[in-house]
Each structure stands twice: as structure tokens, then as C-alpha cells.
Design a protein around this motif. Structure first.
Motif, PDB file in Angstrom:
ATOM      1  N   MET A 231       1.007  -1.201  -0.039  1.00 55.87           N
ATOM      2  CA  MET A 231       0.055  -0.003  -0.189  1.00 55.87           C
ATOM      3  C   MET A 231       0.796   1.087  -0.142  1.00 55.87           C
ATOM      4  N   ARG A 232       0.575   2.092  -0.778  1.00 57.58           N
ATOM      5  CA  ARG A 232       1.327   3.506  -0.529  1.00 57.58           C
ATOM      6  C   ARG A 232       0.379   4.518  -0.307  1.00 57.58           C
ATOM      7  N   SER A 233       0.550   5.301   0.603  1.00 54.35           N
ATOM      8  CA  SER A 233      -0.401   6.169   1.394  1.00 54.35           C
ATOM      9  C   SER A 233       0.406   7.538   1.347  1.00 54.35           C
ATOM     10  N   GLY A 234      -0.123   8.735   0.964  1.00 53.04           N
ATOM     11  CA  GLY A 234       0.554  10.058   0.991  1.00 53.04           C
ATOM     12  C   GLY A 234      -0.345  11.011   1.300  1.00 53.04           C
ATOM     13  N   THR A 235       0.108  12.131   2.141  1.00 47.15           N
ATOM     14  CA  THR A 235      -0.525  13.351   2.468  1.00 47.15           C
ATOM     15  C   THR A 235       0.572  14.346   2.181  1.00 47.15           C
ATOM     16  N   LEU A 236       0.348  15.262   1.211  1.00 47.90           N
ATOM     17  CA  LEU A 236       1.154  16.340   0.841  1.00 47.90           C
ATOM     18  C   LEU A 236       0.367  17.687   0.862  1.00 47.90           C
ATOM     19  N   ASP A 237       0.774  18.302   1.960  1.00 46.05           N
ATOM     20  CA  ASP A 237       0.227  19.807   1.966  1.00 46.05           C
ATOM     21  C   ASP A 237       0.853  20.932   1.237  1.00 46.05           C
ATOM     22  N   PRO A 238       0.139  21.668   0.690  1.00 47.33           N
ATOM     23  CA  PRO A 238       0.813  22.554  -0.405  1.00 47.33           C
ATOM     24  C   PRO A 238       1.776  23.671   0.539  1.00 47.33           C
ATOM     25  N   ALA A 239       1.275  24.105   1.711  1.00 48.55           N
ATOM     26  CA  ALA A 239       2.086  24.903   2.627  1.00 48.55           C
ATOM     27  C   ALA A 239       1.951  24.608   4.012  1.00 48.55           C
TER      28      ALA A 239
ATOM     29  N   LEU B  17       3.675   1.845   2.477  1.00 48.31           N
ATOM     30  CA  LEU B  17       4.543   3.087   2.679  1.00 48.31           C
ATOM     31  C   LEU B  17       3.780   4.538   2.778  1.00 48.31           C
ATOM     32  N   VAL B  18       4.186   4.890   3.631  1.00 46.37           N
ATOM     33  CA  VAL B  18       3.585   6.275   3.891  1.00 46.37           C
ATOM     34  C   VAL B  18       4.654   7.579   3.945  1.00 46.37           C
ATOM     35  N   SER B  19       4.085   8.611   3.090  1.00 48.45           N
ATOM     36  CA  SER B  19       4.870   9.583   2.824  1.00 48.45           C
ATOM     37  C   SER B  19       4.117  11.011   3.014  1.00 48.45           C
ATOM     38  N   GLY B  20       4.839  12.117   3.528  1.00 47.29           N
ATOM     39  CA  GLY B  20       4.185  13.554   3.565  1.00 47.29           C
ATOM     40  C   GLY B  20       4.993  14.417   3.717  1.00 47.29           C
ATOM     41  N   THR B  21       4.621  15.682   3.285  1.00 45.52           N
ATOM     42  CA  THR B  21       5.288  16.906   3.354  1.00 45.52           C
ATOM     43  C   THR B  21       4.202  17.929   3.871  1.00 45.52           C
TER      44      THR B  21
END
Ligand SMILES: NC(=O)c1ccc[n+]([C@@H]2O[C@H](COP(=O)([O-])OP(=O)(O)OC[C@H]3O[C@@H](n4cnc5c(N)ncnc54)[C@H](O)[C@@H]3O)[C@@H](O)[C@H]2O)c1
Length: 333
Positions: free
Chosen positions: A144-152, A222-226
Motif C-alpha cells: 500500500m502507498r499512502s501519501g499526504t502532501l500539504d501545499p504549504a 509506505l507512508v509519505s508526507g510533506t
């Protein structure tokens, strides 16, 4: 039905408008620690406000929605339950495991719904992914690939009291991985990076993170975020199986551009923020809450669910700090 809403900041003001549009809700009463904030939002929507969060409990409400700052969640949940009110609270339940367990102890065995707001559980794509795993149509899920990417980033004040990236942001990924897969997380290995503004570092937080989760059945997630994804708010989940694979969030508004020649997908306006990406899910979860207030349904995302996602966040933070794989059982009480 008369609903009280505590907290009308970024998400609270948005929830106020959503609640105001739900036909089963006859009247809405707003409160905030800053009374002028409640008054302003109430005035804009043409609803009532009271001068303090405490005053909500004397306002004849049938259900309580909590969208206040995190510090206020646990005391307001406890006050809601003491008043016999079905209660909806934004994640997280509390800042730490002890605070979450204290709330769990109090609400366990009490016959009043307490629902925690992980809105992805009401998003059409996540619902489809969960059903696809449960039906077996994907075969056995290997990745599973899960992501949460905030713009700012949010404000420095928000970051200072957020509990850090894993507890504040990735916790949504942790909840959706366990909810979609139907399987608990056994072990994590997490890393973080800090290349953005200084205020993250000053409070010991990170602005970009990744974690490898191993689930009880061996699935790797795999979890990623920024906090720095200028192209837009990018939340996706891929579920990859032995028979088939699917992606949640792969629509025209996906904030990504293809590097392939002659490929125009995606070509919509990128999602700017969580409000737009999950608008329908927020409506669905708050509508589901009115079913709880009316006694037609019980809570489906419980304090115990929130605690489990919080344990995964705790394990990731420990893993990041100590540079080692951590079993979720190590942080479980
Ligand atoms: N589910 C989601 O997608 C999502 C998204 C954003 C935020 N959140 C959660 O919602 C909560 C609020 O986040 P935000 O971004 O709106 O923060 P914010 O700082 O914009 O707003 C918080 C508001 O709560 C008020 N407040 C503080 N203490 C209070 C109390 N005791 N009673 C009533 N009001 C009080 C503040 O005055 C402020 O207006 C956080 O806990 C956050 O984790 C969830």
C-alpha cells in the motif's frame, strides 16, 4: 435537531457551513475560546453563537461537534459525555497516549456515541478501496502507498501545538491503512527531514516524513508526507494486490504533472487544500453524525480506533528519533 459547535478556526468555520446546510439540523449554535470569532462566523451564516464553549451546554443542544484546538478536545469530549450528548470530535482525541487512554476509559461502557473525525472513511475512493480489499478482488495485497502532501505549512503556532508530523498529519494515513486493509500495523521504520522553515526545527518537528509499516499479515505500507507541495494538496492511496491494483485520488485534479510526451492527464485545477479535496467526505461524515444524534447509528470511528492510529504515530516518532525499527507493541499501554 439542534447542534452545538465548539471551535470555529480553520476547520471549525468550514464545519459550521457544512452543518448549516444539513437539512436535518434545525439550528446551530457556535462557540469559540475567542468569542468574537464565534460571533463573526455565526453572523456570516445567520446562526446563533454563545459567549463561551461552556455556555454551549446550557444552550439546549442535542449533539456536540468539537473542532477546537487539540488541547480542548479531551475536556470537551468528557463534558459532552457527562451532559449525555452524542459527540463528534476532530482528530486527535488528545495530545498524548495518556490523555487518549483517559478519554477511552471514560467513554468505554457509556451508551453515548463518541465519533472521531477521520473523514477519509467517508470518501468515495477510500470506501471503494476498502470494499475491494474485503471482497478479495485485489487478491492478496502486497503493498500500500499512502501519501499526504500539504501545499504549504500551517502557522508556526499550529505546528508548535500539533504534536508533530506523524501525530498531526500522517495519522490520517495510519488510520486509512488499517481501515482499508482491515489489518493492524505490527512494525514501523520512520525517517524525517527538515529543509523548510526554521520554526519546525525550533519545536523539534519535521516538514517531510516517510515510514515503512509492516502489517500483521506481512503487507508493506509506505507512508509519505510533506508540508511543502506547492503544486497542491495531494492525498492518495494505492492498494496493489496479486490480482489487481487500484488508486484512490487518481482524478483530474491530482496535483502532479506527467513527464511523458503527449500525456495530458491530469489536467484539472489541482486541489488547493483539504477542504476541497474532502468536501464530500466532510458532508458525509457530519451527516452520519446526525444519524448518531437521532439514535439511528452508533459511532464507527471510535476513540479506540483513534488510539490505535495514535500508537502508530508514536511508534513512528520513536523510530525516527532512535533510527531503528519499532514494534507498535513497544508504545502500546
Ligand atoms: N480532519 C481534518 O482533516 C482536519 C483538518 C484540519 C484540522 N483538524 C483538527 O481540527 C482541530 C482544529 O484545527 P484548525 O486547523 O481549525 O485550528 P485553528 O487554530 O485554525 O482553530 C482552532 C480554534 O479553536 C479555538 N479554541 C481553542 N480552545 C477552544 C476551546 N476550549 N473551546 C472552543 N474553541 C477553542 C481557537 O480559538 C480557534 O478558533 C485540530 O485539532 C486539528 O488536528 C482536522
Amino acid at each position: 435537531m439542534r447542534i452545538g459547535l465548539a471551535g470555529v478556526g480553520r476547520i471549525g468555520a468550514f464545519h459550521a457551513a457544512t452543518l448549516n446546510a444539513i437539512t436535518e439540523i434545525d439550528s446551530l449554535v457556535l462557540a469559540d475560546a475567542v468569542p468574537t470569532r464565534a460571533r463573526d462566523v455565526a453572523h456570516a451564516l445567520g446562526v446563533e453563537s454563545v459567549e463561551s464553549p461552556e455556555a454551549l451546554f446550557g444552550a439546549g443542544i442535542d449533539g456536540l461537534v468539537i473542532a477546537a484546538a487539540t488541547d480542548a478536545h479531551a475536556p470537551l469530549i468528557l463534558a459532552g459525555v457527562d451532559a449525555g450528548l452524542p459527540t463528534f470530535c476532530e482528530k486527535p482525541v488528545a495530545h498524548d497516549v495518556d490523555g487518549t487512554i483517559a478519554v477511552l476509559d471514560k467513554v468505554s461502557g457509556v451508551d453515548i456515541p463518541v465519533h472521531i473525525g477521520f473523514q477519509r472513511r467517508y470518501d468515495a475512493g477510500y470506501l471503494t478501496a476498502r470494499a475491494a480489499v474485503a471482497s478479495g478482488e485485489l487478491g492478496w495485497v502486497h503493498t500500500m502507498r499512502s501519501g499526504t502532501l500539504d501545499p504549504a505549512p500551517p502557522s508556526p503556532e499550529y505546528i508548535a501545538s500539533s504534536g508533530g508530523f506523524f501525530r498531526d498529519c500522517s495519522v490520517h494515513d495510519f488510520d486509512s491503512v488499517r481501515w482499508v486493509s482491515g489489518t493492524e500495523v505490527r512494525e514501523v521504520y520512520a525517517v524525517g527531514a527538515n529543509r523548510g522553515e526554521e520554526f519546525f526545527k525550533e519545536v523539534g518537528d519535521i516538514d517531510t516524513a516517510a515510514a515503512v509499516l509492516t502489517l500483521g499479515d506481512g503487507t508493506i505500507a509506505l507512508v509519505s508526507g510533506t508540508r511543502y507541495n506547492a503544486r497542491g494538496y495531494d492525498v492518495r492511496l494505492e492498494v496493489l494486490g496479486s490480482l489487481d491494483s487500484l488508486s484512490v485520488g487518481l482524478d483530474e485534479r491530482l496535483p502532479l504533472r506527467s513527464a511523458e510526451p503527449d500525456v495530458t492527464f491530469p489536467n484539472g485545477t489541482p486541489y488547493p487544500a483539504f477542504m476541497e479535496r474532502f468536501r464530500a467526505a466532510y458532508v458525509a461524515e457530519l451527516t452520519a453524525f446526525t444519524d448518531m444524534v437521532a439514535g439511528r447509528a452508533s459511532a464507527t470511528c471510535t476513540v479506540a480506533d483513534a488510539l490505535e492510529a495514535f500508537y502508530i504515530a508514536e511508534a513512528c516518532e520513536l523510530s525516527r528519533i532512535e533510527h531503528r525499527p519499532v514494534l507498535v507493541d513497544e508504545v502500546r499501554r
